[in-house]
Write an enzyme that holds these catalytic residues in place. Structure first.
Site, PDB file in Angstrom:
ATOM      1  N   THR A  51       0.849  -1.198   0.000  1.00 36.79           N
ATOM      2  CA  THR A  51       0.000   0.000   0.000  1.00 36.79           C
ATOM      3  C   THR A  51       0.886   1.249   0.000  1.00 36.79           C
ATOM      4  OG1 THR A  51      -0.132   0.086   2.419  1.00 36.79           O
ATOM      5  CG2 THR A  51      -1.828  -1.198   1.271  1.00 36.79           C
TER       6      THR A  51
ATOM      7  N   HIS B 238      -4.320   0.942  13.118  1.00 36.16           N
ATOM      8  CA  HIS B 238      -3.311  -0.068  12.777  1.00 36.16           C
ATOM      9  C   HIS B 238      -2.172  -0.022  13.798  1.00 36.16           C
ATOM     10  CE1 HIS B 238      -5.216  -0.388   8.780  1.00 36.16           C
ATOM     11  NE2 HIS B 238      -4.601  -1.550   8.703  1.00 36.16           N
TER      12      HIS B 238
ATOM     13  N   LYS C  53       3.163   0.648  11.156  1.00 31.61           N
ATOM     14  CA  LYS C  53       2.650   0.967   9.809  1.00 31.61           C
ATOM     15  C   LYS C  53       3.211   2.320   9.365  1.00 31.61           C
ATOM     16  CE  LYS C  53      -1.496   0.992   6.949  1.00 31.61           C
ATOM     17  NZ  LYS C  53      -0.797   0.245   5.878  1.00 31.61           N
TER      18      LYS C  53
HETATM   19  P1  NAD Z   1       7.308  -5.237   6.756  1.00 25.68           P
HETATM   20  O1  NAD Z   1       8.142  -4.009   6.819  1.00 25.68           O
HETATM   21  O2  NAD Z   1       7.225  -6.129   7.944  1.00 25.68           O
HETATM   22  O3  NAD Z   1       7.772  -6.152   5.508  1.00 25.68           O
HETATM   23  C1  NAD Z   1       8.175  -5.643   4.278  1.00 25.68           C
HETATM   24  C2  NAD Z   1       9.323  -6.520   3.792  1.00 25.68           C
HETATM   25  O4  NAD Z   1       9.701  -6.078   2.472  1.00 25.68           O
HETATM   26  C3  NAD Z   1      10.576  -6.404   4.678  1.00 25.68           C
HETATM   27  O5  NAD Z   1      11.049  -7.694   5.020  1.00 25.68           O
HETATM   28  C4  NAD Z   1      11.550  -5.659   3.801  1.00 25.68           C
HETATM   29  O6  NAD Z   1      12.911  -5.980   4.066  1.00 25.68           O
HETATM   30  C5  NAD Z   1      11.115  -6.145   2.427  1.00 25.68           C
HETATM   31  N1  NAD Z   1      11.654  -5.328   1.328  1.00 25.68           N
HETATM   32  C6  NAD Z   1      11.911  -3.991   1.305  1.00 25.68           C
HETATM   33  N2  NAD Z   1      12.480  -3.639   0.128  1.00 25.68           N
HETATM   34  C7  NAD Z   1      12.572  -4.786  -0.614  1.00 25.68           C
HETATM   35  C8  NAD Z   1      13.083  -5.092  -1.896  1.00 25.68           C
HETATM   36  N3  NAD Z   1      13.626  -4.144  -2.682  1.00 25.68           N
HETATM   37  N4  NAD Z   1      13.021  -6.376  -2.342  1.00 25.68           N
HETATM   38  C9  NAD Z   1      12.485  -7.349  -1.565  1.00 25.68           C
HETATM   39  N5  NAD Z   1      12.000  -7.119  -0.308  1.00 25.68           N
HETATM   40  C10 NAD Z   1      12.038  -5.860   0.155  1.00 25.68           C
HETATM   41  O7  NAD Z   1       5.848  -4.725   6.330  1.00 25.68           O
HETATM   42  P2  NAD Z   1       4.463  -5.560   6.363  1.00 25.68           P
HETATM   43  O8  NAD Z   1       3.710  -5.220   7.607  1.00 25.68           O
HETATM   44  O9  NAD Z   1       4.715  -6.989   6.016  1.00 25.68           O
HETATM   45  O10 NAD Z   1       3.671  -4.815   5.174  1.00 25.68           O
HETATM   46  C11 NAD Z   1       4.198  -4.793   3.847  1.00 25.68           C
HETATM   47  C12 NAD Z   1       3.205  -4.068   2.948  1.00 25.68           C
HETATM   48  O11 NAD Z   1       1.989  -4.820   2.842  1.00 25.68           O
HETATM   49  C13 NAD Z   1       2.785  -2.669   3.468  1.00 25.68           C
HETATM   50  O12 NAD Z   1       2.630  -1.793   2.365  1.00 25.68           O
HETATM   51  C14 NAD Z   1       1.427  -2.942   4.117  1.00 25.68           C
HETATM   52  O13 NAD Z   1       0.587  -1.802   4.168  1.00 25.68           O
HETATM   53  C15 NAD Z   1       0.886  -3.972   3.148  1.00 25.68           C
HETATM   54  N6  NAD Z   1      -0.210  -4.811   3.664  1.00 25.68           N
HETATM   55  C16 NAD Z   1      -1.213  -5.085   2.787  1.00 25.68           C
HETATM   56  C17 NAD Z   1      -2.240  -5.922   3.150  1.00 25.68           C
HETATM   57  C18 NAD Z   1      -3.284  -6.279   2.131  1.00 25.68           C
HETATM   58  O14 NAD Z   1      -4.191  -7.098   2.422  1.00 25.68           O
HETATM   59  N7  NAD Z   1      -3.207  -5.730   0.900  1.00 25.68           N
HETATM   60  C19 NAD Z   1      -2.273  -6.477   4.448  1.00 25.68           C
HETATM   61  C20 NAD Z   1      -1.225  -6.181   5.327  1.00 25.68           C
HETATM   62  C21 NAD Z   1      -0.181  -5.344   4.923  1.00 25.68           C
END
Ligand code: NAD
Length: 269
Positions: free
Chosen positions: A101, A156, A160
């Site tokens: 997001t 949240h 976040k």
């Molecule tokens: P998080 O920070 O725990 O995880 C994100 C991961 O992406 C980390 O491990 C990070 O190291 C990795 N990352 C960053 N840059 C990268 C790259 N270039 N290549 C590969 N990996 C990379 O965050 P999270 O809580 O897991 O949330 C991630 C995203 O998902 C956020 O945008 C959140 O809002 C979204 N989200 C969406 C939903 C949905 O249903 N659509 C639900 C929950 C979270």
């Protein structure tokens, strides 16, 4: 043959649940896991990191070298990373399920361009309950119309990094469509000081951040003498992960390119 799944962001909060949901889904097989270059988790087994059995799938620091063993990439990372991954998937003919997001309009346009070449599911929320709530919100807004003030409140966890949530903004888009308004022109984000009386054509957003809240959303329809609230509360990230895994199987079976969301996956269109 199960659908071969790659997970980008495999070491993240969502990534670990996505690994678990992939392992649990008999239609899917985890064949690649990627995280940020330089992450401490590069080389770790994706299954063990997710609290599952060893899968023999080490977390890699780059996507391109593993794309040839992936049918669908599930990406829950950061907007910049998701756009870069989408370009690579478009070039390689690999389909995508995107959960990230906070993308700008330009970044969303890049995803749309990639979806002209491959199938992409892109949803702000992969839970069945939230997807259904979008339908309920649409119906309520059409029935209640301009007589009711509309406010979206979301909460949240403290980690976040974007606000309002992608789900709250999606709810705002559904409300604006149903009410014949332009969300960009009518959205009000938080209020402070001498605001004056509420303009009935606005849609208000309030954001709460703290603790370990997985994701709460309430749309309030506030009239004179009555108030309707539609609330969804997520209690586990597994609900998003299961929806994303289901979307991956769906988009792999889907013919041709295109941009889809959870309403398409659930057959609610
Ligand atoms: P998080 O920070 O725990 O995880 C994100 C991961 O992406 C980390 O491990 C990070 O190291 C990795 N990352 C960053 N840059 C990268 C790259 N270039 N290549 C590969 N990996 C990379 O965050 P999270 O809580 O897991 O949330 C991630 C995203 O998902 C956020 O945008 C959140 O809002 C979204 N989200 C969406 C939903 C949905 O249903 N659509 C639900 C929950 C979270």
């Amino acid at each position: 043959m199960p659908t071969r799944i790659g997970i980008a962001g495999a070491a993240g909060r969502m990534g670990r649940y996505l690994v678990e949901a992939t392992v649990q889904n008999p239609e899917l097989e985890l064949t690649a896991a990627v995280d940020r270059p330089g992450s401490d988790f590069i080389g770790c087994d994706a299954g063990e990191l997710a609290g599952q059995m060893r899968l023999g799938v080490p977390i890699q620091g780059a996507l391109e070298p593993v794309l040839d063993r992936v049918d669908v990439l599930i990406d829950f990372t950061l907007p910049e990373a998701t756009v870069a991954h989408a370009r690579a998937c478009g070039a390689a003919g690999v389909r995508m399920v995107i959960g990230t997001t906070g993308l700008s309009d330009e970044q969303k346009a890049e995803i749309a361009a990639v979806s002209a070449r491959v199938g992409v599911v892109f949803a702000a929320n992969y839970s069945v309950g939230v997807t259904l709530s979008l339908k309920l919100i649409d119906m309520a807004a059409r029935v209640l119309g301009d007589d009711f003030d509309v406010e979206v409140v979301e909460a949240h966890h403290r980690h976040k990094i974007d606000a309002p949530s992608g789900t709250a903004l999606r709810m705002g888009e559904v409300l604006a469509d149903a009410l014949g308004r332009d969300l960009k022109a009518c959205a009000v984000y938080g209020r402070e000081g001498r605001t004056g009386e509420r303009d009935g054509r606005t849609i208000g957003f309030e954001t709460i951040r703290g603790g370990d809240v997985v994701g709460d959303h309430t749309v309030m329809f506030l009239g004179l003498g009555e108030r309707l609230e539609i609330t969804h509360r997520a209690s586990s990230r597994m609900t998003f992960a299961k929806g994303a895994a289901r979307s991956a199987a769906w988009v792999h079976a889907k013919e041709g390119a295109g941009l889809f969301d959870m309403e398409d996956v659930l057959g609610l269109r």
